[in-house]
Design an enzyme around this catalytic site. Structure first.
Site, mmCIF file in Angstrom:
data_model
loop_
_atom_site.group_PDB
_atom_site.id
_atom_site.type_symbol
_atom_site.label_atom_id
_atom_site.label_comp_id
_atom_site.label_asym_id
_atom_site.label_seq_id
_atom_site.Cartn_x
_atom_site.Cartn_y
_atom_site.Cartn_z
ATOM 1 N N VAL A 1 0.835 -1.208 0.000
ATOM 2 C CA VAL A 1 0.000 0.000 0.000
ATOM 3 C C VAL A 1 0.869 1.256 0.000
ATOM 4 O O VAL A 1 0.639 2.191 -0.773
ATOM 5 C CB VAL A 1 -0.970 0.000 1.203
ATOM 6 C CG1 VAL A 1 -1.779 1.296 1.232
ATOM 7 C CG2 VAL A 1 -1.901 -1.205 1.141
ATOM 8 N N THR B 1 3.881 1.707 -1.073
ATOM 9 C CA THR B 1 4.513 1.902 -2.378
ATOM 10 C C THR B 1 3.528 2.496 -3.374
ATOM 11 O O THR B 1 3.850 3.420 -4.124
ATOM 12 C CB THR B 1 5.048 0.544 -2.894
ATOM 13 O OG1 THR B 1 5.994 0.043 -1.945
ATOM 14 C CG2 THR B 1 5.701 0.690 -4.253
ATOM 15 N N LYS C 1 -6.903 -1.390 10.283
ATOM 16 C CA LYS C 1 -8.183 -1.740 10.918
ATOM 17 C C LYS C 1 -7.995 -2.304 12.315
ATOM 18 O O LYS C 1 -8.787 -2.053 13.203
ATOM 19 C CB LYS C 1 -8.945 -2.727 10.037
ATOM 20 C CG LYS C 1 -8.382 -4.139 10.037
ATOM 21 C CD LYS C 1 -8.598 -4.863 8.738
ATOM 22 C CE LYS C 1 -7.674 -4.283 7.679
ATOM 23 N NZ LYS C 1 -7.372 -5.116 6.544
ATOM 24 N N GLU D 1 -3.259 -15.318 2.473
ATOM 25 C CA GLU D 1 -1.872 -15.257 2.921
ATOM 26 C C GLU D 1 -1.379 -16.634 3.334
ATOM 27 O O GLU D 1 -2.175 -17.563 3.518
ATOM 28 C CB GLU D 1 -1.762 -14.272 4.079
ATOM 29 C CG GLU D 1 -2.044 -12.847 3.618
ATOM 30 C CD GLU D 1 -1.954 -11.855 4.757
ATOM 31 O OE1 GLU D 1 -1.015 -11.939 5.546
ATOM 32 O OE2 GLU D 1 -2.840 -10.984 4.835
ATOM 33 N N ASP E 1 -10.187 -10.532 10.865
ATOM 34 C CA ASP E 1 -10.121 -9.321 10.044
ATOM 35 C C ASP E 1 -11.512 -8.695 9.904
ATOM 36 O O ASP E 1 -11.690 -7.490 10.086
ATOM 37 C CB ASP E 1 -9.547 -9.695 8.664
ATOM 38 C CG ASP E 1 -9.612 -8.556 7.678
ATOM 39 O OD1 ASP E 1 -8.714 -7.698 7.689
ATOM 40 O OD2 ASP E 1 -10.583 -8.513 6.886
ATOM 41 N N LYS F 1 -13.366 -4.926 11.303
ATOM 42 C CA LYS F 1 -14.182 -4.022 10.483
ATOM 43 C C LYS F 1 -15.587 -3.880 11.055
ATOM 44 O O LYS F 1 -16.165 -2.788 11.046
ATOM 45 C CB LYS F 1 -14.209 -4.531 9.050
ATOM 46 C CG LYS F 1 -12.822 -4.453 8.397
ATOM 47 C CD LYS F 1 -12.732 -5.330 7.163
ATOM 48 C CE LYS F 1 -11.342 -5.251 6.531
ATOM 49 N NZ LYS F 1 -11.162 -6.276 5.473
ATOM 50 N N GLY G 1 -6.235 -4.937 -1.573
ATOM 51 C CA GLY G 1 -5.299 -4.734 -2.672
ATOM 52 C C GLY G 1 -4.596 -3.403 -2.571
ATOM 53 O O GLY G 1 -5.122 -2.445 -1.992
#
Lengths: 450, 450
Positions: free
Chosen positions: A32, A34, A124, A209, A220, A224, A327
């Site tokens: 992210v 980059t 998050k 992953e 995850d 959220k 992404g």
């Protein structure tokens, strides 16, 4: 209003000078980070127009200087491994935190806020665990804390809840907020694959992953859910408040059965209000678990690794937001949107709407929430089993919306769909059913999006 | 920052006083105005928390006092038929314009802006025709001009384009932005009804107005297309720039043919960039016309009177926003969201991002835009007709992606799908085909969402 530091640091911008420059520090240079640095260059003219002054990267903090020093995005940029020093530099106005983890970025973000820097984060886990502490620090310093990218990347659900629905009452939020698990469930549904095979495929394609635990076990999504519930209900809901059940026990049989009944299994984050008889909110709850969704529901059609958030509000009615929930580029889009907002406020004054937990509802445990179960059992194939087990539910005061017996090879399956009852009562019934002598196995218990 | 007038008018709010009151004037009390006034009461505590001070209705302007004076929403409220006086009152900070029409509300909104009032409007025709003039007036006065409700009611597409995608590059916007026409097309597709019957049903159910022209001929959608293109491309696009073709010529046969080829006909507002060979934007275009959408496209599944906006951005990728695009309550939700934003800025300082047409692209006429045609002709049933007519396209340099001959009763139909070519060239070909001796009739020409 002037930007406190930028003017002294870099007073004139020949040919550009439509306003003060805004100094940006970027912490972390993974996928992210980059992409954020790349887009800051590519979009620099547009961003300057939208901010009202140029965005200038004053420094990038990485843990390993050698690894990053030759990267094209940091040429001509101050690269440091001392993030702590960078975030308090006089010429930095906005800090972009893209490190990941909790404790270290918490420390850096607090330091930045205390030093009067606005902060944009995509983290998050950090926001779900310590959002209130960060919001308090931002309020105290009179600066902004933005985290659109923390929930569903480029889908602007944070802005939507904070701003667009600021004049409405959010009743319920349900969403597909994890792309990995949606990819796996979608692959299972479209190919009939087992969970293990679909996970392997997701890993091979880069959707999962190497250690997929945080995704497949729902952690995850739970972060959220905590953030969505906090914003939607103006109440502090943290990660620890969120019931969390992943998809690793979902079988190909479950998926096939759902399909046969015109439903789809999705891992949903559900944030809802509990009401008293007069319709007043008594408490709120947030949870993550596999959920049977009718095929005609907009969430059922969300395929591959896409995310979607479905919001029901009193005046607006039903809204859905759909897009890439992860992404590098989509996350960078959300980060840059936030950065433009924070930078505009540095140039023009004003503050973005912040965490505002004025409603302060009780956050109840999932046990106390009404839900609905779809139960699949293997039962003895003898006369009266169906009536016998249905009676079991009635005795506990749980009414059923459907009971169906199916033969499958030598086995008899009983499928029971309940009406709403408290989660703890349904759980207790399932426990007792599993000990009933007519029940050989409870094969699956999946909740409905009731 | 203080609100210039509110303090003197109403200095203390026992038990509430978290900030200065913000004075609100509401112009118009139709369906939306009534709902806005109702919700201002119902949500008053929440709104006060979100604004940082109470919202106080200082007056409601209507054209006919007698008609409205007994309505419950205006009891205890100053009701006037002199909107022009109301918008400049010292105790008014934000003006909410819900009158409709163009000339009269334009005059009132300009007057309010010049007097330093922020303005919230739901008036798409006004914004599409005079948005730039209003934005200039707002800039000059340093106040806000909000119009989320002008496009797709509660679907927060304005906020999304202005804020969430502020760090990205919007490539293309395509949307179903008119509920009436979507209802009619959906009814035709699901029941096989003719256009006339579906329109009659829409009228009966209240989805179409007595005079449905503005909806069915695409004028309403064209206003929204102008607003979307202006925001997405940072370029001034007005209603007059938008090519506009409605759905009144769509037949049951067209719908059936689309279904057979796994497509759906939707009335789309399409805003797109034109590029040179190097990928640089050379111009932009906005248009509204019936469009063949593949069934697997998210827009194809938008049924009934729902709206949806599909946005493609460079970094964010594909996003879709779905919800109620019309109706009193959803529109009021958007108006109140804007009102909270405008009022927050009056209390805390700052300004919302405004129209910002810095990119200033050429807006080209539809003639110069590449598009794709799906053409259905009745042709002579003789050997060589297919080859003969296909040659006709080749001679004009238009390549075809499909040619199909179908027998239908005693008639032979030729269906031709082109690759991309300029709209004007395709139009000219169709004109010449219609004069070709082998062509008995050109039955329909529908563009693809290419």
């Amino acid at each position: 209003m002037t930007v406190a530091s930028a003017e002294g640091h870099n007073g004139n911008y020949p040919g550009k000078g439509i306003g003060h420059a805004v100094g940006v520090a970027v912490l972390g240079k993974g996928t992210v980070g980059t992409e954020v640095l790349r887009l800051l260059k590519e979009f620099s003219d547009s961003l300057e127009q939208r901010v009202g002054g140029p965005l200038e990267v004053r420094g990038v903090a990485v843990s390993n200087l050698d690894k990053h020093k030759d990267a094209p995005e940091v040429q001509g940029v101050y690269l440091t491994d001392d993030a702590s020093e960078l975030v308090t530099r006089d010429d930095v106005d906005v800090v972009v935190e893209l490190i990941g983890g909790i404790d270290y970025p918490r420390e850096l973000v607090l330091k930045a806020l205390h030093a009067g820097k606005s902060v944009v984060t995509a983290n998050k886990a950090l926001v779900a665990a310590h959002g209130s502490e960060l919001a308090d620090a931002a309020n105290e310093a009179g600066v902004d804390l933005y985290y659109e990218a923390a929930v569903a990347a480029a889908i602007p659900v944070v802005g939507m809840l904070r701003r667009s629905l600021a004049g409405d009452k959010v009743e319920r939020i349900s969403g597909i907020v994890n792309g990995t698990t949606n990819f796996i469930l979608d692959a299972m549904a479209s190919t009939g694959a087992s969970y293990e095979d679909a996970l392997a495929e997701a890993t091979r394609l880069g959707y999962a992953e190497a250690d997929p635990t945080a995704d497949v076990e729902g952690h995850d999504a739970a972060s959220k859910a905590a953030i969505l519930a906090s914003m939607g209900f103006h109440t502090r809901v943290t990660f620890d408040d969120v019931y969390c059940e992943g998809i690793s026990k979902i079988t190909a049989d479950d998926i096939a059965a759902a399909k046969k009944s015109n439903q789809t299994i999705k891992l949903l984050a559900i944030c809802e209000r509990l009401y008293d008889d007069a319709g007043n909110t008594t408490a709120v709850n947030a949870r993550v678990h596999p959920t049977l969704v009718p095929n005609e529901h907009p969430l059922a059609t969300v395929d591959k690794s896409y995310n979607a958030i479905f919001v029901e509000a009193e005046a607006a009615g039903r809204l859905m937001f759909y897009g890439n929930g992860a992404g590098g580029a989509p996350t960078a889009s959300a980060v840059l949107g936030d950065l433009v907002g924070a930078a505009r406020n540095k140039v023009h004054g004003g503050r973005a709407p912040a965490e505002n937990p004025y409603a302060d509802y009780d956050v109840v445990a999932f046990d106390e929430v009404p839900t609905r179960y779809h139960i699949n059992m293997t039962v003895s194939d003898r006369v009266g089993v169906l009536a016998d087990l249905a009676r079991h539910f009635a005795d506990d005061g749980v009414s059923l919306s459907a009971v169906r017996q199916e033969e499958s090879g030598n086995e008899a399956h009983l499928i029971v769909v309940t009406h709403k009852a408290l989660e703890k009562d349904l759980r207790a019934i399932v426990q007792r059913l599993s000990e009933h002598d007519a029940v050989q196995a409870v094969n699956s218990v999946i909740r409905l999006d009731s």
